[in-house]
Motif scaffolding. Structure first.
Motif, PDB file in Angstrom:
ATOM      1  N   CYS A  39      -8.848   1.564   8.251  1.00 36.74           N
ATOM      2  CA  CYS A  39      -7.747   2.404   8.726  1.00 36.74           C
ATOM      3  C   CYS A  39      -7.845   3.838   8.227  1.00 36.74           C
ATOM      4  CB  CYS A  39      -6.429   1.793   8.284  1.00 36.74           C
ATOM      5  SG  CYS A  39      -6.220   1.809   6.494  1.00 36.74           S
ATOM      6  N   CYS A  75     -13.450  -2.472   4.929  1.00 37.30           N
ATOM      7  CA  CYS A  75     -12.089  -2.926   5.241  1.00 37.30           C
ATOM      8  C   CYS A  75     -12.065  -4.452   5.114  1.00 37.30           C
ATOM      9  CB  CYS A  75     -11.748  -2.497   6.658  1.00 37.30           C
ATOM     10  SG  CYS A  75     -10.222  -3.180   7.316  1.00 37.30           S
ATOM     11  N   ILE A 193      -3.757  -8.727   3.093  1.00 35.84           N
ATOM     12  CA  ILE A 193      -4.639  -8.614   1.926  1.00 35.84           C
ATOM     13  C   ILE A 193      -4.407  -7.304   1.158  1.00 35.84           C
ATOM     14  CG2 ILE A 193      -6.568  -7.495   3.158  1.00 35.84           C
ATOM     15  CD1 ILE A 193      -7.006 -10.366   0.663  1.00 35.84           C
ATOM     16  N   VAL A 194      -3.763  -6.326   1.829  1.00 35.11           N
ATOM     17  CA  VAL A 194      -3.702  -4.972   1.263  1.00 35.11           C
ATOM     18  C   VAL A 194      -3.144  -4.901  -0.172  1.00 35.11           C
ATOM     19  CG1 VAL A 194      -2.730  -2.640   1.587  1.00 35.11           C
ATOM     20  CG2 VAL A 194      -3.734  -3.854   3.526  1.00 35.11           C
TER      21      VAL A 194
HETATM   22 FE1  F3S Z   1      -6.967  -0.149   5.624  1.00 39.59          FE
HETATM   23 FE2  F3S Z   1      -8.524  -2.211   6.015  1.00 39.59          FE
HETATM   24 FE3  F3S Z   1      -7.890  -1.520   3.608  1.00 39.59          FE
HETATM   25  S1  F3S Z   1      -6.841  -1.653   7.248  1.00 39.59           S
HETATM   26  S2  F3S Z   1      -5.930  -0.568   3.731  1.00 39.59           S
HETATM   27  S3  F3S Z   1      -9.077  -0.321   5.068  1.00 39.59           S
HETATM   28  S4  F3S Z   1      -8.012  -3.574   4.357  1.00 39.59           S
END
Ligand code: F3S
Ligand code: SAH
Ligand code: SF4
Length: 464
Positions: A39, A75, A193-194
């Motif tokens: 993201c 990610c 998971i964040v």
């Molecule tokens: Fe973003 Fe993926 Fe981390 S959506 S916050 S990069 S787990």
């Protein structure tokens, strides 16, 4: 509050490592390649990573084949994201085989998980280091370890990850920018998971944020997105009683013609003060309010802390304050226990709100989260079928909303030439709708007015 920030001693230690790296690679014309998955938070982190690499003496390249240092910013939000990261990391084995001096590092949310970090350490011998999102500032130390072949580092942010102010930055775009206002998340939605990979919420000081925004505006930036997993809880752990409404009001005092976007907001914290602050000068007429599910019992199992009545109340307030507001959302289909009836309720909310766009995702069980081991997991084919029905409904709504724009004049920020056609330019409205148009002159980075002449599901077409 003080322990929100990386200590001066730690930053000085990093400056020493940076000096050592600089003298090691001096006059070698080394090139670094950074690949970013995930993201906007990762995009923003990668801009800092590139900033650090440039400060060390590397030149940034777009060509991974010739890179002397490769950083993969990963990610972990869905299984697919992790698979993709692992397959990308896999292809750099050849780079190392061809040139054993290549530095290969992995960072971001995937490598912040213990089992992934262990796996990288054991099975990817050519990876020199991996670290989590709270250790960006330690990059010079990791690179020094790799260049001197002194050690491989696999660092988890097991202690409270902290904020490092003042890191150098290489911005991807001159007219649009990300500004992180806070890091981490305290919400522990049961699917997500964040919070496990980005740690607890910590906010930057308002004066640091305002200074960054002012400098961006002065340098000609026209669209600034304030980033955080839940910007609505900005400032809660700072002394001083700051909140997101205060921050928006202060930012709107900055002179200049620019848009401020927020990414992203949690409905449980969407206060009246925030909604009011959305009408401040410069704050874009767009709100992204993740719904996740239209069924209150599912929202409860998701640990979202709001029900549908509360969600719709916020939407109604937003529309009442500004009937032309662009509304977007995130939705998960196929959460464990989601019945046909629950899913119908999600469709009902979509019909009722009429979002301008919906980012929908098929539920992906993440190891370590409560939903991973919940009973009543939904079979893949049902998830897929629901996903398709939702997409179809939203496409219909988007098409209808886009059609209603024909004949209207909209203000857009021009992004540049379209990838496939040299005469066509791409731009975006305040609500992030894409508008294509033809022009003889290059208006990249400027606001212009376009009259909408034609539309389809995903884009608008305008003329100057
Ligand atoms: Fe973003 Fe993926 Fe981390 S959506 S916050 S990069 S787990
Ligand atoms: N902090 C943001 C969300 C960040 S993740 C918020 O709360 O709005 C972006 C989106 O990914 C989420 O809104 C959710 O819709 C989706 N998502 C998160 N975990 C997921 C999972 N395990 N499976 C499928 N989608 C997921
Ligand atoms: Fe994940 Fe929920 Fe935090 Fe968003 S608010 S990052 S969905 S835990």
């Amino acid at each position: 509050m003080l322990d929100n920030f990386v200590s001066l001693t730690e930053l000085e230690k990093m400056a020493e490592y940076a000096d050592k790296v600089r003298s090691l690679i001096k006059n070698k014309s080394l090139r670094a390649f950074v690949i970013t998955l995930g993201c906007q938070q990762n995009e923003a982190d990668s801009e800092r990573i590139k900033g650090i690499l440039v400060s060390l003496g590397y030149t940034i390249t777009d060509d991974e084949k010739i890179a002397d240092a490769i950083i993969v910013n990963t990610c972990a939000i869905r299984e697919h994201a992790e698979k993709r990261a692992l397959s990308i990391i896999g292809r750099y084995k050849h780079n190392k085989a061809k040139n054993p001096d290549t530095v290969i590092g992995v960072c971001g949310c995937m490598s912040a998980q213990e089992h992934r970090s262990e796996h990288l350490k054991r099975s990817y011998h050519y990876v020199d280091f991996a670290f989590g999102t709270g250790s960006l500032h330690r990059l010079p130390e990791f690179i020094y370890g790799a260049l001197t072949k002194a050690k491989r580092s696999f660092v988890l942010d097991t202690e409270r990850p902290q904020i490092a102010e003042g890191l150098p930055v290489v911005r991807e775009c001159a007219h649009r920018a990300w500004v992180s206002i806070m890091y981490g998340c305290n919400n522990f939605c049961t699917y997500c998971i964040v919070p496990y990979v980005r740690g607890r919420e910590r906010s930057r000081m308002p004066e640091d944020i305002i200074k960054e925004v002012r400098e961006l505006v002065e340098s000609g930036c026209k669209d600034i997105t304030l980033l955080g997993q839940n910007v609505n809880s900005y400032g809660k752990e700072l002394d001083g009683g700051y909140d997101i409404a205060y921050l928006l009001r202060e930012i709107s005092k900055i002179e200049g013609d620019f848009w401020i976007h927020l990414m992203t907001s949690h409905p449980k914290d969407a206060s009246d003060a925030l909604i009011e602050a959305l009408s401040c000068k410069s704050v874009a007429n767009h709100f992204h309010l993740p719904l996740q599910s239209g069924s209150s019992p599912i929202l409860k199992r998701m640990n979202r802390h709001y029900d549908i009545d509360r969600y719709l109340e916020i939407i109604d307030k937003l529309k009442r304050q500004n009937p032309s507001i662009t509304l977007t959302t995130d939705i998960i289909v196929g959460f464990p226990g989601e019945s046909d009836e629950d899913f119908e309720k999600t469709l009902e909310v979509i019909r009722r709100v009429e979002y301008d766009s919906v980012y929908s995702f098929v539920f992906s069980p993440r190891k370590g989260t409560p939903a991973y081991s919940m009973e009543d997991q939904i079979p893949e084919e049902i998830k897929k079928e629901r996903f398709e029905r939702l997409t179809e409904l939203q496409n219909e709504i988007s098409r209808k909303k886009n059609e209603a724009m024909v004949g209207k004049t909209v203000r857009v920020l021009v992004d540049g030439k379209s990838k496939n056609n040299d005469k066509i330019y791409t731009s975006r409205t305040e609500g992030n709708k894409i508008v294509h148009f033809e022009a003889d002159k290059d208006y990249t980075g400027q606001f212009i007015n376009l009259k909408i002449i034609r539309t389809d599901t995903f884009a608008l077409y305008g003329e100057i």
